[in-house]
Design a protein around this motif. Structure first.
Motif, PDB file in Angstrom:
ATOM      1  N   ASP A  77       2.903  -5.158  -9.675  1.00  0.00           N
ATOM      2  CA  ASP A  77       3.421  -4.435 -10.842  1.00  0.00           C
ATOM      3  C   ASP A  77       3.356  -2.932 -10.647  1.00  0.00           C
ATOM      4  O   ASP A  77       4.280  -2.204 -11.055  1.00  0.00           O
ATOM      5  CB  ASP A  77       2.638  -4.841 -12.094  1.00  0.00           C
ATOM      6  CG  ASP A  77       2.862  -6.305 -12.465  1.00  0.00           C
ATOM      7  OD1 ASP A  77       3.893  -6.858 -12.036  1.00  0.00           O
ATOM      8  OD2 ASP A  77       1.991  -6.877 -13.148  1.00  0.00           O
ATOM      9  N   TYR A  78       2.281  -2.434 -10.028  1.00  0.00           N
ATOM     10  CA  TYR A  78       2.141  -0.994  -9.891  1.00  0.00           C
ATOM     11  C   TYR A  78       3.173  -0.418  -8.917  1.00  0.00           C
ATOM     12  O   TYR A  78       3.618   0.722  -9.065  1.00  0.00           O
ATOM     13  CB  TYR A  78       0.721  -0.607  -9.469  1.00  0.00           C
ATOM     14  CG  TYR A  78       0.218  -1.293  -8.222  1.00  0.00           C
ATOM     15  CD1 TYR A  78       0.461  -0.772  -6.962  1.00  0.00           C
ATOM     16  CD2 TYR A  78      -0.528  -2.463  -8.311  1.00  0.00           C
ATOM     17  CE1 TYR A  78      -0.007  -1.394  -5.820  1.00  0.00           C
ATOM     18  CE2 TYR A  78      -0.997  -3.102  -7.181  1.00  0.00           C
ATOM     19  CZ  TYR A  78      -0.739  -2.559  -5.939  1.00  0.00           C
ATOM     20  OH  TYR A  78      -1.208  -3.191  -4.808  1.00  0.00           O
ATOM     21  N   VAL A  79       3.558  -1.199  -7.911  1.00  0.00           N
ATOM     22  CA  VAL A  79       4.609  -0.739  -7.007  1.00  0.00           C
ATOM     23  C   VAL A  79       5.960  -0.759  -7.706  1.00  0.00           C
ATOM     24  O   VAL A  79       6.769   0.171  -7.569  1.00  0.00           O
ATOM     25  CB  VAL A  79       4.636  -1.611  -5.732  1.00  0.00           C
ATOM     26  CG1 VAL A  79       5.776  -1.194  -4.815  1.00  0.00           C
ATOM     27  CG2 VAL A  79       3.313  -1.507  -4.997  1.00  0.00           C
ATOM     28  N   TYR A 133       7.428   8.340   0.231  1.00  0.00           N
ATOM     29  CA  TYR A 133       6.199   8.719   0.937  1.00  0.00           C
ATOM     30  C   TYR A 133       4.995   8.678   0.009  1.00  0.00           C
ATOM     31  O   TYR A 133       3.865   8.380   0.435  1.00  0.00           O
ATOM     32  CB  TYR A 133       6.354  10.091   1.587  1.00  0.00           C
ATOM     33  CG  TYR A 133       6.353  11.263   0.627  1.00  0.00           C
ATOM     34  CD1 TYR A 133       5.166  11.940   0.325  1.00  0.00           C
ATOM     35  CD2 TYR A 133       7.525  11.701   0.030  1.00  0.00           C
ATOM     36  CE1 TYR A 133       5.152  13.017  -0.552  1.00  0.00           C
ATOM     37  CE2 TYR A 133       7.528  12.769  -0.842  1.00  0.00           C
ATOM     38  CZ  TYR A 133       6.349  13.427  -1.133  1.00  0.00           C
ATOM     39  OH  TYR A 133       6.339  14.493  -2.001  1.00  0.00           O
ATOM     40  N   LYS A 134       5.203   8.968  -1.286  1.00  0.00           N
ATOM     41  CA  LYS A 134       4.093   8.889  -2.234  1.00  0.00           C
ATOM     42  C   LYS A 134       3.714   7.429  -2.511  1.00  0.00           C
ATOM     43  O   LYS A 134       2.530   7.111  -2.670  1.00  0.00           O
ATOM     44  CB  LYS A 134       4.458   9.595  -3.534  1.00  0.00           C
ATOM     45  CG  LYS A 134       4.525  11.108  -3.419  1.00  0.00           C
ATOM     46  CD  LYS A 134       4.744  11.748  -4.782  1.00  0.00           C
ATOM     47  CE  LYS A 134       4.747  13.274  -4.667  1.00  0.00           C
ATOM     48  NZ  LYS A 134       4.953  13.929  -5.994  1.00  0.00           N
ATOM     49  N   ILE A 135       4.709   6.556  -2.580  1.00  0.00           N
ATOM     50  CA  ILE A 135       4.406   5.140  -2.778  1.00  0.00           C
ATOM     51  C   ILE A 135       3.613   4.613  -1.595  1.00  0.00           C
ATOM     52  O   ILE A 135       2.652   3.853  -1.755  1.00  0.00           O
ATOM     53  CB  ILE A 135       5.712   4.343  -2.964  1.00  0.00           C
ATOM     54  CG1 ILE A 135       6.420   4.786  -4.249  1.00  0.00           C
ATOM     55  CG2 ILE A 135       5.427   2.848  -3.000  1.00  0.00           C
ATOM     56  CD1 ILE A 135       7.754   4.100  -4.474  1.00  0.00           C
ATOM     57  N   MET A 136       4.011   5.018  -0.381  1.00  0.00           N
ATOM     58  CA  MET A 136       3.279   4.588   0.801  1.00  0.00           C
ATOM     59  C   MET A 136       1.847   5.108   0.793  1.00  0.00           C
ATOM     60  O   MET A 136       0.897   4.368   1.064  1.00  0.00           O
ATOM     61  CB  MET A 136       4.001   5.071   2.064  1.00  0.00           C
ATOM     62  CG  MET A 136       5.331   4.420   2.321  1.00  0.00           C
ATOM     63  SD  MET A 136       6.087   5.059   3.843  1.00  0.00           S
ATOM     64  CE  MET A 136       7.604   4.110   3.899  1.00  0.00           C
ATOM     65  N   ALA A 137       1.683   6.389   0.480  1.00  0.00           N
ATOM     66  CA  ALA A 137       0.363   7.006   0.570  1.00  0.00           C
ATOM     67  C   ALA A 137      -0.572   6.552  -0.543  1.00  0.00           C
ATOM     68  O   ALA A 137      -1.780   6.399  -0.320  1.00  0.00           O
ATOM     69  CB  ALA A 137       0.500   8.535   0.545  1.00  0.00           C
ATOM     70  N   ARG A 138      -0.038   6.318  -1.750  1.00  0.00           N
ATOM     71  CA  ARG A 138      -0.895   6.022  -2.899  1.00  0.00           C
ATOM     72  C   ARG A 138      -1.097   4.536  -3.133  1.00  0.00           C
ATOM     73  O   ARG A 138      -2.167   4.123  -3.601  1.00  0.00           O
ATOM     74  CB  ARG A 138      -0.298   6.642  -4.161  1.00  0.00           C
ATOM     75  CG  ARG A 138      -0.279   8.164  -4.156  1.00  0.00           C
ATOM     76  CD  ARG A 138       0.350   8.690  -5.441  1.00  0.00           C
ATOM     77  NE  ARG A 138       0.399  10.152  -5.467  1.00  0.00           N
ATOM     78  CZ  ARG A 138       0.950  10.859  -6.465  1.00  0.00           C
ATOM     79  NH1 ARG A 138       1.488  10.212  -7.506  1.00  0.00           N
ATOM     80  NH2 ARG A 138       0.969  12.179  -6.416  1.00  0.00           N
ATOM     81  N   HIS A 139      -0.095   3.725  -2.828  1.00  0.00           N
ATOM     82  CA  HIS A 139      -0.150   2.324  -3.210  1.00  0.00           C
ATOM     83  C   HIS A 139      -0.188   1.367  -2.032  1.00  0.00           C
ATOM     84  O   HIS A 139      -0.865   0.334  -2.104  1.00  0.00           O
ATOM     85  CB  HIS A 139       1.057   1.975  -4.093  1.00  0.00           C
ATOM     86  CG  HIS A 139       1.164   2.808  -5.324  1.00  0.00           C
ATOM     87  ND1 HIS A 139       0.194   2.828  -6.305  1.00  0.00           N
ATOM     88  CD2 HIS A 139       2.133   3.672  -5.750  1.00  0.00           C
ATOM     89  CE1 HIS A 139       0.556   3.650  -7.279  1.00  0.00           C
ATOM     90  NE2 HIS A 139       1.724   4.181  -6.965  1.00  0.00           N
ATOM     91  N   LEU A 140       0.527   1.654  -0.966  1.00  0.00           N
ATOM     92  CA  LEU A 140       0.630   0.705   0.134  1.00  0.00           C
ATOM     93  C   LEU A 140      -0.494   0.868   1.150  1.00  0.00           C
ATOM     94  O   LEU A 140      -1.197  -0.096   1.465  1.00  0.00           O
ATOM     95  CB  LEU A 140       1.997   0.843   0.823  1.00  0.00           C
ATOM     96  CG  LEU A 140       3.211   0.575  -0.069  1.00  0.00           C
ATOM     97  CD1 LEU A 140       4.495   0.715   0.731  1.00  0.00           C
ATOM     98  CD2 LEU A 140       3.130  -0.793  -0.717  1.00  0.00           C
ATOM     99  N   VAL A 141      -0.668   2.081   1.661  1.00  0.00           N
ATOM    100  CA  VAL A 141      -1.671   2.296   2.706  1.00  0.00           C
ATOM    101  C   VAL A 141      -3.085   1.970   2.231  1.00  0.00           C
ATOM    102  O   VAL A 141      -3.839   1.306   2.961  1.00  0.00           O
ATOM    103  CB  VAL A 141      -1.579   3.732   3.248  1.00  0.00           C
ATOM    104  CG1 VAL A 141      -2.724   4.028   4.216  1.00  0.00           C
ATOM    105  CG2 VAL A 141      -0.248   3.940   3.956  1.00  0.00           C
TER     106      VAL A 141
END
Length: 304
Positions: free
Chosen positions: A195-197, A208-216
């Protein structure tokens, strides 16, 4: 009825019964750290690895010998109080050169691993996040890289671009990133349904923010495990290339180059071969056992 079998118990409202305290919950990383500390075998090999690294860092300072000074009269000398590992065929101190070789091999292994894992992770996140024809095209590229023999590709790159640390790092990274990309793709395919993604995408958050904050952050445990298991492979690959004459070149040194030089002097001075081989085996074995310990510690289902 006999009332002596009963007794009266006074109850005061202000005397509250003790309430059982719920067990304190601990975070994932703290629980993983505790499990790793309880793994005695991993801890023993961690100490061995730290001692080898410490010796490689401060050994030349303690010895005081130069790794490049040639002493013609001390060629192939046996280990002594002055030269702890003896000297090579040019009279250079083997202990100091071994320390420098450990530094170079560890640096190449670590940097090549981080380059490969970093590029592969970003590559896998991009292909799985966009999907469609982008995913298909990038997956075909991965399959092409997987179909090529890694050692052969590395040797061709080293021959074409020349010997050197930078070329070796590039060659090792370019032949080992595809595994990390495939794993990152599978993880992101699961995480993108969260849900957060979905909320971040609907809010037009940059990729890049989705990758850095949620995925990585949610992939960090797998990334640490990949790093721990990839380092020994890259160290061994560097040693193999240097042994074949395609890696580090003299007057610089590495464990592979020391093994190659020791092979030529094996009959006259066997310690020149056995010492770097033993150190290489200890380093690779230490990283492999630590990788197994990390795998068990980062597995929530493991209760060993």
């Amino acid at each position: 009825m006999d009332n002596s079998a009963f007794r009266f118990v006074s109850h005061r409202p202000d005397e509250a019964a003790p309430v059982a305290q719920p067990p304190k919950s601990i975070g994932f990383w703290r629980a993983a750290g505790r499990k790793l500390l309880k793994d005695r075998l991993a801890m023993v090999w961690l100490v061995i690895l730290l001692l080898l690294v410490l010796a490689a860092l401060i050994g030349p300072l303690v010895s005081g010998a130069s790794p490049y000074t040639i002493h013609v009269n001390l060629r192939n000398a046996a280990p002594s109080a002055q030269h702890w590992f003896g000297t090579d065929h040019l009279g250079r101190d083997l202990f100091v050169r071994t320390c420098l070789g450990v530094r170079v091999s560890l640096a190449v292994g670590l940097v090549a691993t981080f380059l490969a894992i970093g590029f592969g992770t970003v590559y896998g996140m991009v292909m799985s996040f966009f999907g469609g024809w982008v995913d298909e095209l990038l997956m075909r590229i991965i399959e092409i890289f997987n179909s090529l023999p890694g050692l052969l590709v590395t040797m061709i790159i080293m021959i074409v671009l020349g010997n050197g640390v930078g070329t070796m790092l590039f060659a090792l990274a370019i032949t080992s990133w595809s595994g990390a990309a495939r794993q990152a793709r599978g993880l992101v395919l699961q995480l993108r349904q969260a849900d957060y993604v979905t909320a971040a995408v609907m809010l037009d958050t940059p990729l890049y923010k989705i990758m850095a904050r949620h995925l990585v952050p949610n992939m960090m445990s797998i990334l640490i495990l990949d790093i721990g298991q990839s380092i020994p492979g890259n160290i061994f690959a560097e040693a193999g290339l240097s042994f074949l004459g395609l890696g580090i070149q003299a007057p610089n040194t590495s464990l592979g180059l020391l093994i190659s030089d020791g092979q030529n002097q094996m009959l006259q001075s066997p310690s020149q071969l056995y010492i770097p081989v033993a150190i290489l085996v200890l380093i690779v074995l230490a990283f492999n056992i630590l990788g197994d310990g990390l795998r068990d510690a980062l597995d929530p289902k493991f209760r060993g």
